[in-house]
Design a protein around this motif. Structure first.
Motif: not given
Lengths: 119, 107
Positions: A21, A30, A71-76, A80
Motif C-alpha cells: 500500500s 485523484n 489499483s487505487r482507491h481515490n477516496s482513501q 496498491y
C-alpha cells in the motif's frame, strides 16, 4: 507537504503473495498518475507498474505482467500493488512514486518498503 | 519496449570538476526524459525533466540536454553533495524504463 508512505513489505515464500500500500497526502490524489518502482539489493531502478489518475488504465513491466496488479482507491488516497506468484528475483525495495502534472517524470517518492522472497 | 543505455557506469571525479553522463534510447523518445539522483538508502530525487527542464529547488549547476535518442546530464562544478548514483528514465511510452545508472565517485 506531499507525502507518500509505503507499507506491506516483508518476507514471503516463493509462489506466495503480498499486497503493498502507498498512502498519499498533501495533494489532490485523484489528479495524478501513480507508479511503483523497485530496486533489487545493490542493483538499479526498475519501473514496475503505473496507474492512471482515474484508475481506469494500468501498465506493467514485462517481468511482472500477469502476476502483479496495481489499483487505487481515490477516496482513501491510496495506491496498491497486489503481488502474486512471487519469485526470488522479486526481492527488492519497492518505491511508490507520483508523476508530476507537467509531464515531469516522477516528482515525489516514498521511502520504500522491502520485500524479501525466500524459502 | 524502449531500452535505455547509460554511460559510463562509473565516473571518478574531483570537487570542482565538470562531468557529463550520457543516456541513449533504443528509439526516439522526443524529449520525454528525466534524470534522477539517488544516494544510498534513499529514494531517488528528480533533477531534470523533459530532457532539459530543471526541477524546482535543484541547483543550477545541473543541466540536461538532448532530444530524440541521445541525452546528457552535465554537472558544471561538482560539489561534495553530488557524489551519488544518477539514472535516466524515459517516459515517452509504457513500460517506462531506466538506464542502468552511473555511480559518481570521488577521485
Amino acid at each position: 507537504e506531499v507525502q507518500l508512505l509505503e507499507s506491506g513489505g516483508g518476507l514471503a515464500q516463493p509462489g506466495g503473495s503480498l499486497r503493498l500500500s502507498c498512502a498519499a497526502s498533501g495533494f489532490t490524489f485523484n489528479s495524478y498518475v501513480m507508479n511503483w518502482v523497485r530496486q533489487a539489493p545493490g542493483k538499479g531502478l526498475e519501473w514496475v507498474s503505473g496507474v492512471s489518475a482515474s484508475g481506469g488504465t494500468s501498465y506493467y513491466a514485462d517481468s511482472v505482467k500477469g502476476r502483479f496488479t496495481i489499483s487505487r482507491h481515490n477516496s482513501q488516497n491510496t495506491v496498491y500493488l497486489q503481488m502474486n506468484s512471487l519469485r526470488d528475483d522479486d526481492t527488492a525495495v519497492y518505491f511508490c512514486a507520483r508523476d508530476g502534472l507537467a509531464a515531469s517524470g516522477s516528482d515525489y517518492w516514498g521511502q520504500g518498503t522491502l520485500v524479501t522472497v525466500s524459502s | 519496449d524502449i531500452q535505455m543505455t547509460q554511460s559510463p557506469s562509473t565516473l571518478s571525479a574531483s570537487v570542482g570538476d565538470r562531468v557529463t553522463i550520457t543516456c541513449r534510447a533504443s528509439q526516439s523518445i522526443s524529449d520525454w526524459l528525466a534524470w534522477y539522483q539517488q544516494k544510498p538508502g534513499k529514494a531517488p530525487k528528480l533533477l531534470i525533466y523533459k530532457a532539459s527542464r530543471l526541477e524546482r529547488g535543484v541547483p543550477s549547476r545541473f543541466s540536461g540536454s538532448g532530444a530524440g535518442i541521445e541525452f546528457t546530464l552535465t554537472i558544471s562544478s561538482l560539489q561534495p553533495d553530488d557524489f551519488a548514483t544518477y539514472y535516466c528514465q524515459q517516459y515517452s511510452s509504457y513500460p517506462y524504463g531506466f538506464g542502468q545508472g552511473t555511480e559518481l565517485e570521488i577521485k
